[in-house]
Structures are given as C-alpha cells and as structure tokens.
Write a protein that holds these residues in place. Structure first.
Motif, mmCIF file in Angstrom:
data_model
loop_
_atom_site.group_PDB
_atom_site.id
_atom_site.type_symbol
_atom_site.label_atom_id
_atom_site.label_comp_id
_atom_site.label_asym_id
_atom_site.label_seq_id
_atom_site.Cartn_x
_atom_site.Cartn_y
_atom_site.Cartn_z
ATOM 1 N N THR A 1 2.557 -2.573 -9.778
ATOM 2 C CA THR A 1 1.519 -2.779 -8.561
ATOM 3 C C THR A 1 1.463 -3.836 -8.016
ATOM 4 O O THR A 1 1.379 -5.058 -8.959
ATOM 5 C CB THR A 1 0.153 -2.527 -9.532
ATOM 6 N N ARG B 1 5.573 4.980 -9.211
ATOM 7 C CA ARG B 1 5.816 3.453 -8.813
ATOM 8 C C ARG B 1 5.985 2.516 -10.044
ATOM 9 O O ARG B 1 5.409 2.915 -10.966
ATOM 10 C CB ARG B 1 4.491 3.188 -7.928
ATOM 11 N N ARG C 1 0.822 -1.026 -0.062
ATOM 12 C CA ARG C 1 -0.178 -0.109 0.070
ATOM 13 C C ARG C 1 0.788 1.251 -0.067
ATOM 14 O O ARG C 1 0.384 2.329 0.046
ATOM 15 C CB ARG C 1 -1.070 0.165 1.251
ATOM 16 N N TYR C 2 2.187 1.334 -0.067
ATOM 17 C CA TYR C 2 3.217 2.229 0.105
ATOM 18 C C TYR C 2 2.861 2.951 1.265
ATOM 19 O O TYR C 2 2.848 4.412 1.239
ATOM 20 C CB TYR C 2 3.018 2.962 -1.411
ATOM 21 N N ASP D 1 2.160 8.145 -6.885
ATOM 22 C CA ASP D 1 1.566 6.897 -7.608
ATOM 23 C C ASP D 1 2.363 6.867 -9.006
ATOM 24 O O ASP D 1 2.655 5.914 -9.496
ATOM 25 C CB ASP D 1 0.039 7.116 -7.781
ATOM 26 N N GLN E 1 2.154 -6.420 -11.018
ATOM 27 C CA GLN E 1 1.764 -6.137 -12.201
ATOM 28 C C GLN E 1 2.528 -4.966 -12.943
ATOM 29 O O GLN E 1 2.951 -3.909 -12.288
ATOM 30 C CB GLN E 1 0.413 -5.510 -12.255
ATOM 31 N N ARG E 2 3.397 -5.367 -14.038
ATOM 32 C CA ARG E 2 4.319 -4.505 -14.466
ATOM 33 C C ARG E 2 3.780 -4.707 -15.866
ATOM 34 O O ARG E 2 4.090 -5.310 -16.856
ATOM 35 C CB ARG E 2 5.796 -5.167 -14.410
#
Length: 149
Positions: free
Chosen positions: A78, A75, A35-36, A72, A108-109
């Motif tokens: 994900t 980043r 969640r950073y 965001d 997820q990249r």
C-alpha cells in the motif's frame, strides 16, 4: 482527487512553463500508480511506452498497465508517500522531454513501512496539448552504509 488533479493540470497547461507541465504530468503519473488508476495511466502513457523496472526487467505498456488492473486482494503493498526531486528536465526536441529525478517512496508492506529511493529517467512526448510518458527507467539507490558495518 486524481481526476481533479489531471483536470487542473490540463486547464493550467496553457499558463505553465514546459518544465512545469512535465513535472505536473509526472506527479499525476505517480498519483495514478498509488491509486491503481489504470484508465488514467493508459492516458498518461504513449502506445509505445515501456518501462525498465527496478529489477531490471523490460515491461511493455500492456504488462505495465496489467500491474494496475489487479483486484485489491492481489496488491503487494500500500503506497503511503511519494516525493520527486528533479535533477534535470531537458528538451532535445520541441515535443520531447527527458526528466531525471529522485523518487522517494514509502510503502506499507504488512506489518511494516518500507522506505526507499530510486533514480529515474523518464522520456515524454507531447501529443497535442498533453505530455505522455514514452519510457520510464527506475534504478534502486542503495542506502548509505552505516559506519562500522
């Protein structure tokens, strides 16, 4: 959800075994990374915390926390899923724990999902009623070779 998980962990710590407390702390740590949540990561890491990254780089606590204080748009992946398989948790001293476990991640990249496993050794120190990470070393686990390749 992370805040409620951390609160639940704190409320239950009086009834959890030391091993379960350490496991709960580590699970909360990874949930916070997903969640950073830099403020929670700051509470979960000791002032003298350091990490050896999967690339073999030494990251001080400040550098580590900096990865989780980015907008965001900066980043790189994900997080989708994470699981921990504990091999061992030992207590070399009453307020010191060492956890060795396999961390399986799915990220997820864009445009695809990336799955990989890491061998992790984490050292924790109990401060009052709470465990804090002191060190965290991640080593990539190579995928098993496909026969014929």
């Amino acid at each position: 959800m992370i805040t409620s998980l951390a609160l639940s962990t704190a409320l239950l710590s009086a009834t959890l075994s030391p091993e379960a407390e350490v496991e709960a702390t580590l699970k909360t740590f990874y949930a916070a990374t997903f969640r950073y949540d830099a403020p929670l990561l700051e509470r979960l890491t000791a002032p003298d915390f350091f990490e050896i990254s999967p690339l073999g780089e030494f990251d001080s606590r400040d550098k580590f926390l900096g990865f989780y204080r980015v907008p965001d748009s900066q980043r790189t992946a994900t997080p989708i899923d994470c699981s921990l398989k504990f091999e061992r948790i030992s207590f070399p001293a009453k307020n010191v724990a060492v956890g060795v476990y396999r961390l399986s991640l799915v990220l997820q990249r864009d445009p695809k999902e990336v799955k990989f496993d890491l061998a992790v050794t984490a050292s924790l120190r109990k401060q009052g009623k709470d465990w804090q990470l002191v060190s965290h070393q991640l080593t990539p686990i190579r995928p098993k070779a496909t026969p014929g390749r």
